[in-house]
Design an enzyme around this catalytic site. Structure first.
Site, PDB file in Angstrom:
ATOM      1  N   LEU A   1       0.813  -1.110   0.111  1.00 51.20           N
ATOM      2  CA  LEU A   1      -0.066   0.093   0.036  1.00 51.20           C
ATOM      3  C   LEU A   1       0.826   1.278  -0.004  1.00 51.20           C
ATOM      4  O   LEU A   1       2.193   1.242   0.491  1.00 51.20           O
ATOM      5  CB  LEU A   1      -1.003   0.018   1.399  1.00 51.20           C
ATOM      6  CG  LEU A   1      -2.010  -1.058   1.319  1.00 51.20           C
ATOM      7  CD1 LEU A   1      -2.760  -1.219   2.632  1.00 51.20           C
ATOM      8  CD2 LEU A   1      -2.796  -0.792   0.359  1.00 51.20           C
ATOM      9  N   ALA A   2       0.403   2.422  -0.201  1.00 54.57           N
ATOM     10  CA  ALA A   2       1.020   3.479  -0.165  1.00 54.57           C
ATOM     11  C   ALA A   2       1.809   3.911   0.870  1.00 54.57           C
ATOM     12  O   ALA A   2       2.948   4.200   1.144  1.00 54.57           O
ATOM     13  CB  ALA A   2       0.165   4.818  -0.411  1.00 54.57           C
ATOM     14  N   GLU A   3       1.175   3.437   1.957  1.00 55.26           N
ATOM     15  CA  GLU A   3       1.760   3.497   3.175  1.00 55.26           C
ATOM     16  C   GLU A   3       1.552   2.522   4.286  1.00 55.26           C
ATOM     17  O   GLU A   3       0.150   2.148   4.259  1.00 55.26           O
ATOM     18  CB  GLU A   3       1.341   4.987   3.997  1.00 55.26           C
ATOM     19  CG  GLU A   3       1.503   6.109   3.426  1.00 55.26           C
ATOM     20  CD  GLU A   3       3.151   6.427   3.050  1.00 55.26           C
ATOM     21  OE1 GLU A   3       3.992   6.047   3.918  1.00 55.26           O
ATOM     22  OE2 GLU A   3       3.496   7.573   2.474  1.00 55.26           O
ATOM     23  N   THR A   4       2.241   2.128   5.213  1.00 55.22           N
ATOM     24  CA  THR A   4       1.994   1.386   6.333  1.00 55.22           C
ATOM     25  C   THR A   4       2.460   2.130   7.403  1.00 55.22           C
ATOM     26  O   THR A   4       3.578   2.579   7.647  1.00 55.22           O
ATOM     27  CB  THR A   4       2.752  -0.112   6.254  1.00 55.22           C
ATOM     28  OG1 THR A   4       2.293  -0.660   5.334  1.00 55.22           O
ATOM     29  CG2 THR A   4       2.583  -0.940   7.512  1.00 55.22           C
TER      30      THR A   4
END
Length: 276
Positions: free
Chosen positions: A44-47
């Site tokens: 995902l774009a960010e964790t």
């Protein structure tokens, strides 16, 4: 070793809109290499990873609200600021861990951040305003950046990200970036224009840090809000990010801070099994 994972969409205005973030509470910090591998696996774009233990440099929490140490990883790198994953983390904490609270603080690489929950269920995130300086569209832009994005900017600015202002919402929507032609830039590039049904629209691209196009980007709006506040002569603005998923934000400039309001929607809860 098992670690909980919550996937939460931030800045939603419909099902399957907004920006998905993986939120992973930890009892204590795991090695950085493992955190990066998990973020890459999540894809995902960010964790967002957080613990309840504050580092010594954090000092005391700003008030008696729940406080946590928060870090963000793209599939490629750890980043200094991520708005949508902060909003998603606050949503998870206020729903699962502190349902009686309406505020949570996070100590991060960008200092202390705050998220408040309003009476109608919105989440309001307090971020540092990101300053920008004007660039010469012809002389100062990274080589071939506008061509790689397929836009003709009428104004350019530089801050944490490069901002390219174009003439219309449609030009933002119809941009078709050629990522193979992207020049090397520090983080990302934002294309933006005045909106038709909101004050301004944008899209955000950061292929150099593993995010070709981000669905909805809180940190980009921490930079865009001061720009459009000066442009439009108002401190309270509405915004929409025109990615394929799309998302809605309300933005308020308050001196050197930006307040971003939105909603979150939980998509899944799971368990990640990591090597001991």
């Amino acid at each position: 070793m098992e670690v909980l994972l919550h996937q939460i969409d931030a800045f939603v205005d419909a099902p399957f809109s907004g920006n998905p973030a993986a939120v992973m509470p930890l009892l204590s910090w795991l090695p950085d290499e493992l955190l990066q591998q998990v973020a890459e696996e999540n894809n995902l774009a960010e964790t967002a990873f957080y613990t309840s233990a504050l580092p010594p440099e954090a000092g005391p929490a700003p008030d008696n609200s729940p406080a946590f140490h928060l870090r963000w990883f793209t599939p490629a790198v750890e980043v200094d600021l991520c708005g949508h994953a902060t909003l998603a983390t606050a949503a998870q904490i206020l729903e699962d861990m502190h349902p009686g609270a309406d505020r949570v603080h996070f100590y991060t690489r960008s200092g202390w951040l705050r998220v408040d929950r309003t009476a109608d269920g919105d989440l309001v995130m307090d971020l540092p305003a990101v300053p920008s300086e004007d660039l010469d569209v012809q002389a100062d832009l990274p080589h071939n950046l506008a061509q790689a994005l397929g836009v003709r900017p009428i104004r350019a600015l530089n801050g944490t990200d490069v901002v390219l202002m174009v003439t219309s919402e449609n030009e933002v929507r119809e941009a078709r970036p050629n990522f193979s032609a992207f020049p090397s830039i520090h983080r990302g590039v934002i294309i933006t224009a005045a909106g038709e049904s909101v004050d301004f629209v944008s899209r955000f691209f950061a292929p150099g840090v593993g995010v070709p196009e981000d669905p909805v980007t809180g940190s980009a709006h921490a930079q865009l809000t001061p720009v459009w506040s000066r442009e439009l002569g108002r401190t309270s603005l509405t915004a929409r990010q025109l990615s394929a998923r799309g998302g809605a934000l309300r933005c308020t400039l308050s001196t050197d801070r930006v307040l971003l309001s939105g909603r979150c929607r939980r998509y899944l809860d799971g368990v990640v099994r990591l090597p001991d």
